[in-house]
Design an enzyme around this catalytic site. Structure first.
Site, PDB file in Angstrom:
ATOM      1  N   GLY A 195       0.810  -1.217   0.000  1.00 14.33           N
ATOM      2  CA  GLY A 195       0.000   0.000   0.000  1.00 14.33           C
ATOM      3  C   GLY A 195       0.839   1.261   0.000  1.00 14.33           C
ATOM      4  O   GLY A 195       0.364   2.323  -0.378  1.00 14.33           O
ATOM      5  N   ASN A 263      -5.451   0.599   1.954  1.00  8.72           N
ATOM      6  CA  ASN A 263      -5.640   1.998   1.583  1.00  8.72           C
ATOM      7  C   ASN A 263      -5.385   2.211   0.095  1.00  8.72           C
ATOM      8  O   ASN A 263      -4.629   1.475  -0.524  1.00  8.72           O
ATOM      9  CB  ASN A 263      -4.670   2.878   2.383  1.00  8.72           C
ATOM     10  CG  ASN A 263      -3.227   2.467   2.175  1.00  8.72           C
ATOM     11  OD1 ASN A 263      -2.799   1.455   2.702  1.00  8.72           O
ATOM     12  ND2 ASN A 263      -2.487   3.206   1.379  1.00  8.72           N
ATOM     13  N   ASP A 305      -4.835   6.746   5.439  1.00  8.81           N
ATOM     14  CA  ASP A 305      -4.139   5.449   5.493  1.00  8.81           C
ATOM     15  C   ASP A 305      -4.929   4.440   6.322  1.00  8.81           C
ATOM     16  O   ASP A 305      -4.355   3.623   7.030  1.00  8.81           O
ATOM     17  CB  ASP A 305      -2.705   5.597   6.041  1.00  8.81           C
ATOM     18  CG  ASP A 305      -1.936   4.275   5.984  1.00  8.81           C
ATOM     19  OD1 ASP A 305      -2.208   3.471   5.069  1.00  8.81           O
ATOM     20  OD2 ASP A 305      -1.080   4.033   6.860  1.00  8.81           O
TER      21      ASP A 305
END
Lengths: 576, 201
Positions: A195, A263, A305
């Site tokens: 991510g 995320n 996030d």
């Protein structure tokens, strides 16, 4: 060298002197779909002990009355540092643990004797943002490991011999794997981390027998696929995140696996306008075909996030008098989500904050879609403070559900807020970080509104009423994967004092604690061998628990704590 | 078998690294380097992309397709480090076959450099391995308030004015230093790394 013949002779003599039956390997019971769907209480066959991801053991020989006498049965040092997070997975007296560097260790579950150890060669120049591994999958007579350099490897469960290796992805492009695979219907399913390196997430399934890829379903839809229009025109979907790094749950009745997704990338939400499906979501995937049969996006256009990678816990319950096949998730956002799973859809039922959230101003009562406070939303050129912070109300450490108490347990962090400085435009380079905020700003992001407030909370929620039954609060943060048992117990480590504790599952009272060699961030499990019940967990602080501790040390230097590293498998039983 | 880069550690300048003070270790390293050369001779061209920096190499930005050599004006005081790869000017090839070849460049006040760092620097610009000695992430952030290098992955901090000594976080050893000099306005590698780059086992 000249001693070798003597050694050899001694070894041969010993082998000849040993009765044949003692050297016979213990029989290994093949792992089937039927066993995974209804695991025997004595075994812990998968990441969370059952397909529904309860983290629950039906064993009750260790219980609220005798847990105070729990004592170390055996321990095994892995000889490695960094995060030891995998559950000891047990089948027929064979135990499998994994370590940072994607090693697999097979142990005799009753004695701790090493049976075999598999050490894959990991590229020396691969960066390790999350040096950990979260466990194996068992299927048939094999053990499956997803390696950090993106290989899926099948090993013989008795010998550790490699049956096949399949390259899942290219690690040089920032893809890596840390999750325990999910095994069902002859397939082994995995997904990539990354991510923060701009991966395009997916769940991929491989034939358990041959390693051949069966399907690969992206969590970020491509052109022509439903949801692609939730991304800006151009190539942003190719680097859109939606990583998959925690094992999915599975409903064998519908054949649907439920996965949480990470995320979106990069972090500043204004650089990827739109909802950004299916990031920060839960997706229901048909294990046979890979088709997405339903989804729920917790945070459209996430800016904080807030990975929602923890798979939902599948609980058939009654809500407001109505029977609901629920999918329950304690979100990184600090909201507890109750969704309904059907054969072809995921419905929103209800959600409420389990810790302080000052970003979400309300939820659409029909869809659960959140509205955000713009002043708490950071972006390009715009810093913002928000609660919960980057590590959320709960990060990856799994919740647990106990069918006897009816309670849903959450390892939460309350009032652990965050602040990001102004975001910056970021260009994607394969294999490099793709975040969009100054890196020292990410390090210094943790904020606590009041340093004397408690942070960690082990919470127990009654899902039928939506009420908090009890909460045990800690002065420090909590990074505690949970186990609950029919002995009316909850087991959890996760504090920086290195304690591993047993709590009364009904009222939260601490009944036992053990000072471990390192902090306990491993997923605990329970099993039985020769009539004796054991509680097992790995001690081995590292990864994000260490990162959060570093962030606290930076803002509260007078309370600095350094937690020692080093992995140990700890196995407990009731002392005589 | 794929050759894994083994970086020969040359004898450091007289005022340079502490490794020169240990003749046993130097001997062992020389032997290892010799073995690596022998093992490599039949398996690969003399200059593979995995090879680390060599004396006389130029430095180019890690993402620069034009491969323009980095010059004195490119590295500015108070700015975060530049991430570079060594460039073999004879073969016109970037030595980017291994992430362990990544080099960071940062400009410091020349007066702040300690006795070992000063001779390796060129007009206040110092070069170190950018491969974190903890888990191999890029050391590419700069904490202006503390004048230290920062690795994002696990927040290890290194003081580039003091031989990249570890000032915070889990890194077990300093970043290997790379001596550089300025020739015709561009940076040129002036010797080997003070220690082999690599992460903790």
């Amino acid at each position: 060298m000249n001693r070798t013949p003597t050694f050899l002779a001694a070894a041969i003599a010993l082998a000849l002197a040993t009765p044949a039956d003692a050297s016979e390997p213990r029989p290994y019971p093949a792992v089937t779909d039927a066993r995974l769907a209804q695991p025997e209480p004595a075994n812990w066959l998968s990441y969370r002990g059952n397909f529904s991801a309860w983290g629950y053991s039906p064993l009750a020989k260790i219980n609220e009355r005798n847990v105070g006498k729990l004592t170390l049965a055996w321990a095994y040092q892995t000889g490695l540092v960094e995060g030891h997070q995998s559950p000891p997975i047990v089948n027929g007296g064979y135990m499998y643990v994994t370590t940072p560097g994607s090693q697999v260790i097979a142990l005799d579950a009753g004695t701790g004797q090493e049976i075999w150890r598999y050490k894959p060669q990991i590229p020396a120049d691969q960066l390790q943002l999350h040096p950990t591994n979260r466990g194996v999958a068992l299927y048939g007579n094999r053990v499956y490991i997803a390696t950090v350099d993106c290989r899926l490897i099948a090993l013989d469960a008795r010998t550790g011999k490699v049956a096949w290796t399949t390259k899942v992805d290219e690690w040089k492009n920032g893809y890596y794997m840390t999750l325990a695979p999910l095994a069902a219907k002859g397939k082994i399913m995995v997904g990539p981390s990354g991510g923060e390196t701009g991966v395009r997430g997916y769940v991929a399934a491989f034939d358990a027998e041959t390693g051949k890829e069966a399907w690969r379903t992206y969590t970020v839809p491509g052109p022509g696929e439903p949801g692609h229009d939730t991304w800006p025109a151009g190539d942003s979907y190719k680097t859109g995140g939606g990583s998959v790094w925690i094992t999915g749950s599975y409903d064998p009745q519908t054949g649907l696996a439920y996965w949480g997704t990470g995320n979106p990338a990069p972090w500043p939400a204004d650089q990827r306008k739109g909802d950004n499906l299916y990031t920060s979501s839960m997706i229901a995937i048909d294990v046979e075909t890979g088709q997405i049969k339903g989804h729920h996006q917790y945070q459209p256009n996430d800016a904080w996030d807030w990975d929602e990678v923890s798979a939902p816990v599948l609980i058939d319950t009654t809500i407001k008098g109505r029977p609901v096949k629920a999918a329950v998730h304690a979100g990184r956002s600090g909201y507890l989500w109750v969704l309904e799973r059907t054969a072809d859809k995921v419905n929103y039922v209800q959600a409420w904050p389990y810790v302080n959230n000052n970003v979400i101003t309300g939820l659409d009562p029909k869809t659960g879609r959140p509205a955000y406070d713009a002043s708490k939303t950071p972006g390009t050129g715009k810093g913002a403070a928000f609660c919960p912070g980057l590590w959320g109300g709960k990060d990856w450490p799994p919740e647990a559900y106990n069918p006897n108490t009816g309670l849903f347990y959450i390892p939460a962090n309350n009032n652990m807020c965050g602040m990001l400085p102004a975001g910056e435009n970021v260009k994607y380079k394969p294999g490099d970080l793709f975040i969009g905020y100054p890196l020292d700003g990410v390090l210094g992001s943790v904020r606590v509104p009041d340093p004397n407030q408690t942070v960690g909370e082990l919470q127990a929620w009654d899902l039928k009423t939506g009420k908090l039954a009890w909460a045990h609060k800690f002065k420090t943060f909590l990074w505690a994967p949970l186990l609950t048992t029919a002995g009316n117990l909850v087991f959890a480590g996760g504090t920086n004092d290195r304690m591993f504790r047993a709590y009364n599952a009904t009222n939260g009272k601490v009944l036992w604690e053990f000072p471990a060699p390192s902090g306990v961030v491993g997923v605990p499990s329970s099993f039985e061998v020769d009539g004796e019940q054991y509680i097992a967990v790995q001690s081995g602080w590292g990864v994000d628990a260490e990162r959060v501790q570093g962030a606290f040390n930076a803002i509260l230097p007078e309370r600095k704590v350094v937690v020692p590293q080093g992995g140990t498998v700890l196995v407990f039983k009731v002392g005589k | 078998m794929k050759h894994i880069a083994i970086h020969p550690v040359e004898r450091a300048p007289a005022a340079g690294c502490g490794c020169g003070a240990d003749p046993q270790r130097r001997k062992a390293l020389k032997a290892a380097a010799g073995m690596a050369l022998l093992a490599g001779a039949g398996l690969r061209p003399a200059q593979a992309a995995e090879d680390g920096p060599r004396t006389g190499d130029w430095l180019v930005l890690a993402d620069d397709e034009a491969k323009k050599p980095i010059g004195a004006a490119d590295v500015k005081l108070g700015e975060k480090p530049l991430i570079a790869y060594p460039f073999d000017p004879a073969a016109k090839a970037v030595r980017d076959g291994s992430r362990m070849n990544r080099i960071l460049l940062v400009r410091l006040d020349p007066g702040s450099l300690d006795g070992a760092t000063q001779p390796r620097a060129a007009e206040g610009v110092v070069a170190y391995s950018a491969f974190c000695t903890h888990m191999g992430c890029d050391v590419n952030a700069w904490v202006a308030a503390e004048k230290v290098l920062l690795c994002f992955c696990h927040f290890s901090k290194f003081d580039p004015s003091q031989e990249a000594a570890v000032t915070g976080g889990p890194a077990p050893r300093p970043l290997p230093a790379l001596p550089i000099k300025l020739e015709d306005g561009k940076f040129v590698v002036a010797g080997a790394f003070s220690a082999p780059p690599g992460k903790a086992a």
